[in-house]
Every structure is written in C-alpha cells, then in structure tokens.
Design a protein around this motif. Sequence first.
Motif, PDB file in Angstrom:
ATOM      1  N   LEU A  36      68.272  46.605  -7.817  1.00 59.38           N
ATOM      2  CA  LEU A  36      67.725  45.252  -7.877  1.00 59.38           C
ATOM      3  C   LEU A  36      66.477  45.194  -7.015  1.00 59.38           C
ATOM      4  O   LEU A  36      66.480  45.651  -5.876  1.00 59.38           O
ATOM      5  CB  LEU A  36      68.761  44.237  -7.391  1.00 59.38           C
ATOM      6  N   SER A  37      65.400  44.627  -7.566  1.00 62.57           N
ATOM      7  CA  SER A  37      64.147  44.458  -6.828  1.00 62.57           C
ATOM      8  C   SER A  37      63.572  43.088  -7.155  1.00 62.57           C
ATOM      9  O   SER A  37      63.626  42.638  -8.303  1.00 62.57           O
ATOM     10  CB  SER A  37      63.138  45.551  -7.197  1.00 62.57           C
ATOM     11  N   PHE A  38      63.011  42.446  -6.136  1.00 56.35           N
ATOM     12  CA  PHE A  38      62.382  41.149  -6.327  1.00 56.35           C
ATOM     13  C   PHE A  38      61.418  40.919  -5.177  1.00 56.35           C
ATOM     14  O   PHE A  38      61.433  41.610  -4.156  1.00 56.35           O
ATOM     15  CB  PHE A  38      63.427  40.029  -6.387  1.00 56.35           C
ATOM     16  N   VAL A  39      60.544  39.927  -5.363  1.00 53.43           N
ATOM     17  CA  VAL A  39      59.493  39.628  -4.388  1.00 53.43           C
ATOM     18  C   VAL A  39      59.775  38.277  -3.755  1.00 53.43           C
ATOM     19  O   VAL A  39      60.013  37.288  -4.459  1.00 53.43           O
ATOM     20  CB  VAL A  39      58.097  39.623  -5.056  1.00 53.43           C
ATOM     21  N   VAL A  40      59.747  38.236  -2.427  1.00 49.35           N
ATOM     22  CA  VAL A  40      59.908  37.005  -1.667  1.00 49.35           C
ATOM     23  C   VAL A  40      58.875  36.997  -0.548  1.00 49.35           C
ATOM     24  O   VAL A  40      58.834  37.931   0.266  1.00 49.35           O
ATOM     25  CB  VAL A  40      61.325  36.872  -1.063  1.00 49.35           C
ATOM     26  N   ARG A  41      58.028  35.978  -0.532  1.00 51.65           N
ATOM     27  CA  ARG A  41      57.010  35.813   0.515  1.00 51.65           C
ATOM     28  C   ARG A  41      56.157  37.083   0.676  1.00 51.65           C
ATOM     29  O   ARG A  41      55.990  37.615   1.774  1.00 51.65           O
ATOM     30  CB  ARG A  41      57.654  35.432   1.847  1.00 51.65           C
ATOM     31  N   ASN A 135      73.173  40.705  -8.399  1.00 52.24           N
ATOM     32  CA  ASN A 135      72.280  39.597  -8.083  1.00 52.24           C
ATOM     33  C   ASN A 135      72.239  39.387  -6.576  1.00 52.24           C
ATOM     34  O   ASN A 135      73.119  39.841  -5.841  1.00 52.24           O
ATOM     35  CB  ASN A 135      72.739  38.302  -8.773  1.00 52.24           C
ATOM     36  N   ILE A 136      71.208  38.678  -6.141  1.00 44.30           N
ATOM     37  CA  ILE A 136      71.043  38.392  -4.731  1.00 44.30           C
ATOM     38  C   ILE A 136      72.023  37.294  -4.311  1.00 44.30           C
ATOM     39  O   ILE A 136      72.316  36.381  -5.084  1.00 44.30           O
ATOM     40  CB  ILE A 136      69.589  37.978  -4.431  1.00 44.30           C
ATOM     41  N   ILE A 137      72.536  37.380  -3.092  1.00 48.82           N
ATOM     42  CA  ILE A 137      73.470  36.363  -2.599  1.00 48.82           C
ATOM     43  C   ILE A 137      72.747  35.058  -2.305  1.00 48.82           C
ATOM     44  O   ILE A 137      73.142  33.984  -2.749  1.00 48.82           O
ATOM     45  CB  ILE A 137      74.211  36.873  -1.348  1.00 48.82           C
ATOM     46  N   ASP A 138      71.659  35.165  -1.517  1.00 46.30           N
ATOM     47  CA  ASP A 138      70.938  33.973  -1.077  1.00 46.30           C
ATOM     48  C   ASP A 138      69.447  34.214  -1.245  1.00 46.30           C
ATOM     49  O   ASP A 138      68.876  35.087  -0.572  1.00 46.30           O
ATOM     50  CB  ASP A 138      71.271  33.670   0.391  1.00 46.30           C
ATOM     51  N   ASN A 139      68.811  33.464  -2.129  1.00 42.41           N
ATOM     52  CA  ASN A 139      67.374  33.641  -2.359  1.00 42.41           C
ATOM     53  C   ASN A 139      66.553  33.301  -1.125  1.00 42.41           C
ATOM     54  O   ASN A 139      65.451  33.836  -0.939  1.00 42.41           O
ATOM     55  CB  ASN A 139      66.921  32.765  -3.533  1.00 42.41           C
ATOM     56  N   GLN A 140      67.058  32.407  -0.292  1.00 43.42           N
ATOM     57  CA  GLN A 140      66.332  32.035   0.919  1.00 43.42           C
ATOM     58  C   GLN A 140      66.542  33.034   2.047  1.00 43.42           C
ATOM     59  O   GLN A 140      65.794  33.032   3.024  1.00 43.42           O
ATOM     60  CB  GLN A 140      66.774  30.635   1.379  1.00 43.42           C
ATOM     61  N   ASN A 141      67.550  33.874   1.929  1.00 44.92           N
ATOM     62  CA  ASN A 141      67.840  34.878   2.957  1.00 44.92           C
ATOM     63  C   ASN A 141      68.163  36.208   2.278  1.00 44.92           C
ATOM     64  O   ASN A 141      69.332  36.596   2.161  1.00 44.92           O
ATOM     65  CB  ASN A 141      69.006  34.414   3.837  1.00 44.92           C
ATOM     66  N   PRO A 142      67.146  36.925   1.803  1.00 48.15           N
ATOM     67  CA  PRO A 142      67.391  38.174   1.063  1.00 48.15           C
ATOM     68  C   PRO A 142      68.051  39.259   1.904  1.00 48.15           C
ATOM     69  O   PRO A 142      68.600  40.210   1.351  1.00 48.15           O
ATOM     70  CB  PRO A 142      65.974  38.603   0.635  1.00 48.15           C
ATOM     71  N   HIS A 143      68.003  39.142   3.230  1.00 43.09           N
ATOM     72  CA  HIS A 143      68.598  40.159   4.089  1.00 43.09           C
ATOM     73  C   HIS A 143      70.122  40.141   4.030  1.00 43.09           C
ATOM     74  O   HIS A 143      70.763  41.083   4.504  1.00 43.09           O
ATOM     75  CB  HIS A 143      68.153  39.955   5.542  1.00 43.09           C
ATOM     76  N   LYS A 144      70.715  39.088   3.498  1.00 46.56           N
ATOM     77  CA  LYS A 144      72.165  38.937   3.553  1.00 46.56           C
ATOM     78  C   LYS A 144      72.883  39.972   2.712  1.00 46.56           C
ATOM     79  O   LYS A 144      73.929  40.493   3.112  1.00 46.56           O
ATOM     80  CB  LYS A 144      72.553  37.525   3.112  1.00 46.56           C
ATOM     81  N   GLY A 145      72.381  40.273   1.509  1.00 49.66           N
ATOM     82  CA  GLY A 145      73.025  41.262   0.657  1.00 49.66           C
ATOM     83  C   GLY A 145      73.016  40.842  -0.793  1.00 49.66           C
ATOM     84  O   GLY A 145      72.268  39.951  -1.206  1.00 49.66           O
ATOM     85  N   VAL A 146      73.875  41.493  -1.579  1.00 47.37           N
ATOM     86  CA  VAL A 146      73.910  41.254  -3.023  1.00 47.37           C
ATOM     87  C   VAL A 146      75.356  41.019  -3.468  1.00 47.37           C
ATOM     88  O   VAL A 146      76.314  41.308  -2.752  1.00 47.37           O
ATOM     89  CB  VAL A 146      73.316  42.441  -3.808  1.00 47.37           C
ATOM     90  N   ILE A 147      75.471  40.491  -4.687  1.00 45.17           N
ATOM     91  CA  ILE A 147      76.772  40.291  -5.327  1.00 45.17           C
ATOM     92  C   ILE A 147      76.854  41.195  -6.552  1.00 45.17           C
ATOM     93  O   ILE A 147      75.974  41.168  -7.413  1.00 45.17           O
ATOM     94  CB  ILE A 147      76.978  38.827  -5.749  1.00 45.17           C
TER      95      ILE A 147
END
Length: 283
Positions: A36-41, A135-147
């Motif tokens: 999984l890869s995505f861009v945030v900030r 998928n990402i757990i929290d879009n606002q906190n990508p460091h948290k992990g994935v589901i």
Amino acid sequence: MKITISFFNSLRYYFLIIAILHRVGSLDPVSAVCELSFVVRDKVYSFNLVSPLPNFPHGVLSEDGFYKAAVNETVLWFQLCDGMIFNHDPPRCVECLDCGGASRCGMECSALMARNIEGYDVCTTIGKVTSTSTNIIDNQNPHKGVIVKMTSSGSKHNCSLSVSVICDSNRVHGPHSLEKLGTCDYAAVLQHPSGCATINGHGKGWGWFGTLMIIVFCLFGGYLLAGAVYRHFYIGVHGLDMIPNLDFWTRLPHRTQSFFASLVRRFRGPTEGYRSSYSPVNF
C-alpha cells in the motif's frame, strides 16, 4: 512411433509450463494484497507487510504458519497475506470443507474460526487470500498502521476478519482484542514492526511561483527570438546586433549595480572613508 513419442514429449512440456505459470500466478496476489502506498502532506507512505525485516525475515507472516487467538469458546486461526500452514496443532473441527477438508483442515484459507456447538467444534471459513485487501487505519495519522481485511462468501454466511496491524518498531504483540462486529464479522489487533510505514519525501516543486517564472522566461525568450528574426530578415542586421535593444541589455548590469550601490549608501549612511566637501578652519 516417433510421432507418438514427440507428441507426448510436447504434451509433457506443455503441462510443465502450465504448472510453472500457475505457480507464478498464485504468488502474485500474496505480494499485491500486502502493499500500500499513498501521499499525505507531500510525503509518500509505503507499506509492504511481506518485506523482510532484520528480526523478521518473512515480514508480518507468522513463522509458525498461522496466528491463533481464543476468546471464551471461540478459537481463531489466521495468516496475513498468505494461506495458513499447520506443521503442528492443526484445527480439529467439523465442516472444514471450504478450507482443506478433514485431512488438510486450515490449509486452503487464510482465516478459520471454530466454535463449540453442542459439544462439537464447528469450523467456519472467514477469510481467503484471494479476497484480501489492505487499507490505512487513520488517514490523519498514517504512522498508526494498516488494516488487513479478509472475506469469505459461503452458502450460509458471508464472513470477514479485519486485523489491525499497529506500528510497533520494537516488538511483536498479539493477536489480541478479538471482537465480534456482526453475525460473522470479526476484528483483531496485532502490533508488529511491519505495520510501520517507509516514508519518502515528495516535493511539489516551485508551485505557483515556479509556474510564474517559467511563463516570464518563455515570454522573454519569445521576445528575443521574434526581435532577432525581424531585425535579421527585415532590417538586414547580423551578429549580436540582431538582439533587440542591445544597448539597453548591455547597460543593464551596470545600471543594476549602480542602483543597488545607491540603495546601500542610502540605508547605511556615509562610509568611514567618506569626507565632506567642507573642511574645518581654525582661526
């Protein structure tokens, strides 16, 4: 006779190639569903749950071939990103046809649940590798992990298992917090270093300022080119004289230097070596 032997040899090679392609094709989903890869900030967050780590050569995959969690009379076996392998302690339950049957129970699915019903352990397949998504757990906190979510569609129930892989760079803990979310939907939590993202910079360039500068330079280049073409073909000028307003451009550096020098003198005042045009006179 030779034709028959040649035919069987060709047939044997054909089935060998088909087997190899089938094996390669069966490996592709394992890596695909766990990336999984995505861009945030302006930063690229990348997850690869099966990527080897210093202390975990198989990534998030359990080295035992499966993870196990038990709550009350419910037992759950699962493997992330791949099918389960049981070299010891295999599931012993009935109705395991969707996951390998009685002889290979648990070997043909990625999540299996057993519940004690009237003294018998009854199995239900709740996840398969081919129906796994990340998928990402929290879009606002990508460091948290994935589901990692696995699903299974059966004749009686449509089931699922969602495993939250929480980022923990120091240890592996879990699975724990097994919860029942619906009729046949379950959730568990696993802390693992594979849940930590790899972060790379992803700059946006100059933005609007860069676009403005490109437009200015393009207009300036077009002005010089059009003026040079006009002066060469219509006026007959050659060499450097083709540049329009050549005198202005040659004097521009000196004018710029004089402007900044006068500006500096205005803010700094007279220098130490500066002398007034008037000298004191002693009487």
